[in-house]
Enzyme design. Structure first.
Site, PDB file in Angstrom:
ATOM      1  N   GLU A 158     -20.016   4.309 -23.768  1.00  0.00           N
ATOM      2  CA  GLU A 158     -19.963   5.138 -24.984  1.00  0.00           C
ATOM      3  C   GLU A 158     -20.877   4.457 -25.992  1.00  0.00           C
ATOM      4  O   GLU A 158     -20.469   3.518 -26.675  1.00  0.00           O
ATOM      5  CB  GLU A 158     -18.537   5.245 -25.515  1.00  0.00           C
ATOM      6  CG  GLU A 158     -17.580   5.990 -24.592  1.00  0.00           C
ATOM      7  CD  GLU A 158     -16.272   6.334 -25.280  1.00  0.00           C
ATOM      8  OE1 GLU A 158     -16.282   6.618 -26.490  1.00  0.00           O
ATOM      9  OE2 GLU A 158     -15.225   6.308 -24.596  1.00  0.00           O
ATOM     10  N   GLU A 194       1.386   3.691   2.033  1.00  0.00           N
ATOM     11  CA  GLU A 194       2.132   3.967   3.257  1.00  0.00           C
ATOM     12  C   GLU A 194       3.373   3.080   3.369  1.00  0.00           C
ATOM     13  O   GLU A 194       4.453   3.540   3.778  1.00  0.00           O
ATOM     14  CB  GLU A 194       1.230   3.756   4.482  1.00  0.00           C
ATOM     15  CG  GLU A 194       0.014   4.665   4.513  1.00  0.00           C
ATOM     16  CD  GLU A 194      -1.213   4.075   3.838  1.00  0.00           C
ATOM     17  OE1 GLU A 194      -2.336   4.402   4.261  1.00  0.00           O
ATOM     18  OE2 GLU A 194      -1.054   3.271   2.890  1.00  0.00           O
ATOM     19  N   HIS A 203       0.848  -1.179   0.000  1.00  0.00           N
ATOM     20  CA  HIS A 203       0.000   0.000   0.000  1.00  0.00           C
ATOM     21  C   HIS A 203       0.896   1.245   0.000  1.00  0.00           C
ATOM     22  O   HIS A 203       2.108   1.157   0.205  1.00  0.00           O
ATOM     23  CB  HIS A 203      -0.922  -0.015   1.207  1.00  0.00           C
ATOM     24  CG  HIS A 203      -2.008  -1.038   1.094  1.00  0.00           C
ATOM     25  ND1 HIS A 203      -3.073  -1.105   1.968  1.00  0.00           N
ATOM     26  CD2 HIS A 203      -2.202  -2.049   0.203  1.00  0.00           C
ATOM     27  CE1 HIS A 203      -3.880  -2.104   1.630  1.00  0.00           C
ATOM     28  NE2 HIS A 203      -3.362  -2.690   0.565  1.00  0.00           N
TER      29      HIS A 203
END
Length: 413
Positions: free
Chosen positions: A334, A56, A54
């Site tokens: 789209e 951190e 992660h």
């Protein structure tokens, strides 16, 4: 918490790191982290799914590699540090063990099962925690990056953005009779079209209908040239399997221009891949679609999913749940008038992005959505509206962005 200039500087850096990791973290949230002592940056990082760490942990590892002691440091993070064991141990534990003294957080974790737990752990360890005002621009940017994660973790289906390019009078394209070739019709200029590529880059999947395939023969790929961890999944809704096996979407790379696909299933020993390594074109059809057409499309490289229905109207909710099972968090639609109307009438469009060009097409042109008199009527239903302009010759194209469903609704209550 109001931000002083130093806090704002470091949080904006953390936000920039998170933005650079777009398309590299899904199905996890996109997060950036900066560790500082005063004005000095000790370490920084962003979460990349295939590298497991992660943000951190990436920042702590960088600080260690540079020989910095982070005891007493401040951690700036764009999302609340986690407090639970998932693919990795809790980040809050790692920050506590490293001896930081303060943590500044741009936004709380939207997952209702763990929200606030990381903050509670940090506070219990004597670490000062500051959560910035959710209405601030930095908090809003941090949340926008993780709209899809916030929505999907709470609602169990992908976050759907409906995008369209419109004429000044609210139409999609000239009438079919006025077009002779199956090629895209461009209303907007190059700058607006380049912006669309970034929408595709930050999406897990792009979805369209058979009408668009036959009328435009589009590639619908990510042409930013930026790295992504898995191919852009291109989804076609085609009840009768009328998609030609030679159509451009099947024969083109989902991420060309030297885009690096970092992984199509990276995993540690014993971990199950979180998404299918199947082809990058997935076609949903009705149960009675011709078998010979299915065989031809599979041979050309497409994957086919037959839905348990003989209707020519495919069930959108079933399709979204199927895509969620493949860890698809964000879908960019789209499409043409029929499919646009289907998503809107089913209340399954969550965000609207409309690019309006200065050109007028007249009342015989293709509507934005069947049964909707004007797309501009939808503006009254939108929240958090923003507008951006792009140069287009001597004039501009305008992008309207707004939400039909706020993915963060109720999180601060």
């Amino acid at each position: 918490m109001p931000l002083d200039s130093t806090d704002e500087l470091h949080l904006r850096r953390a936000l920039h790191l998170a933005e650079e990791a777009a398309a590299l973290a899904s199905p996890n949230p996109t997060v950036g982290c900066v560790l500082t002592q005063g004005d000095r940056i000790l370490g920084e990082g962003a979460h990349l799914y295939d590298r497991f760490d992660h943000a951190e942990i990436a920042a702590l590892k960088q600080a260690t590699s540079l020989g910095h002691n982070v005891h007493g440091a401040t951690a700036y993070v764009t999302l609340e540090p986690c407090a639970h064991h998932g693919r990795t141990p809790p980040c809050s534990n790692a920050l506590i063990a490293a001896g930081i003294s303060r943590c500044v957080i741009a936004t709380v974790d939207p997952n209702p099962l763990v929200r606030g737990a990381g903050i509670a752990k940090l506070l219990a360890a004597g670490i000062a925690v500051d959560i910035i005002d959710p209405a601030s621009s930095i908090a809003q940017q941090a949340r926008t990056l993780n709209d899809a994660f916030a929505f999907s973790v709470q609602h169990g289906r992908p976050f759907v953005t409906l995008k369209a390019a419109l004429s000044a009078d609210g139409y999609l394209a000239p009438p079919t009779s006025a077009r002779t070739a199956a090629t895209p019709y461009w209303l907007t200029g190059p700058a607006a079209r380049a912006d669309v590529q970034h929408l595709r880059h930050s999406s897990d999947a792009i979805l369209t209908g058979i009408g668009t395939i036959l009328a435009d023969n589009p590639s619908l790929n990510d042409r930013t040239g930026l790295p992504r961890r898995r191919p852009l999944l291109r989804v076609i809704l085609d009840p009768d399997l009328r998609t030609p096996p030679t159509t451009t979407i099947i024969s083109t790379d989902p991420a060309p221009n030297n885009t690096i696909v970092i992984s199509t299933g990276a995993k540690r020993s014993g971990e199950t891949p979180v998404f299918s390594d199947a082809q990058s074109v997935l076609i949903f059809c009705a149960s009675g679609a011709p078998a010979d057409r299915e065989a031809a499309l599979i041979s050309a490289g497409a994957e086919i999913i037959r839905l348990n229905s003989n209707s020519r109207v495919l069930d959108l909710q079933t399709i979204l749940i199927t895509l969620a099972s493949r860890k698809i968090l964000s879908i960019l639609v789209e499409a043409g008038p029929t499919l646009n109307a289907a998503f809107l009438s089913s209340n399954l469009a969550d965000k609207l992005i409309l690019y309006t060009a200065p050109t007028e097409l007249g009342p015989n042109a293709l509507p934005f959505a069947t049964g909707i008199a004007s797309p501009h009527d939808l503006e009254r239903q939108l929240t958090h509206i923003s507008r951006t302009t792009f140069p287009h010759g001597n004039t501009v194209d305008t992008r309207l962005t707004g939400y039909l469903h706020n993915p963060w609704a109720g999180i601060d209550s």
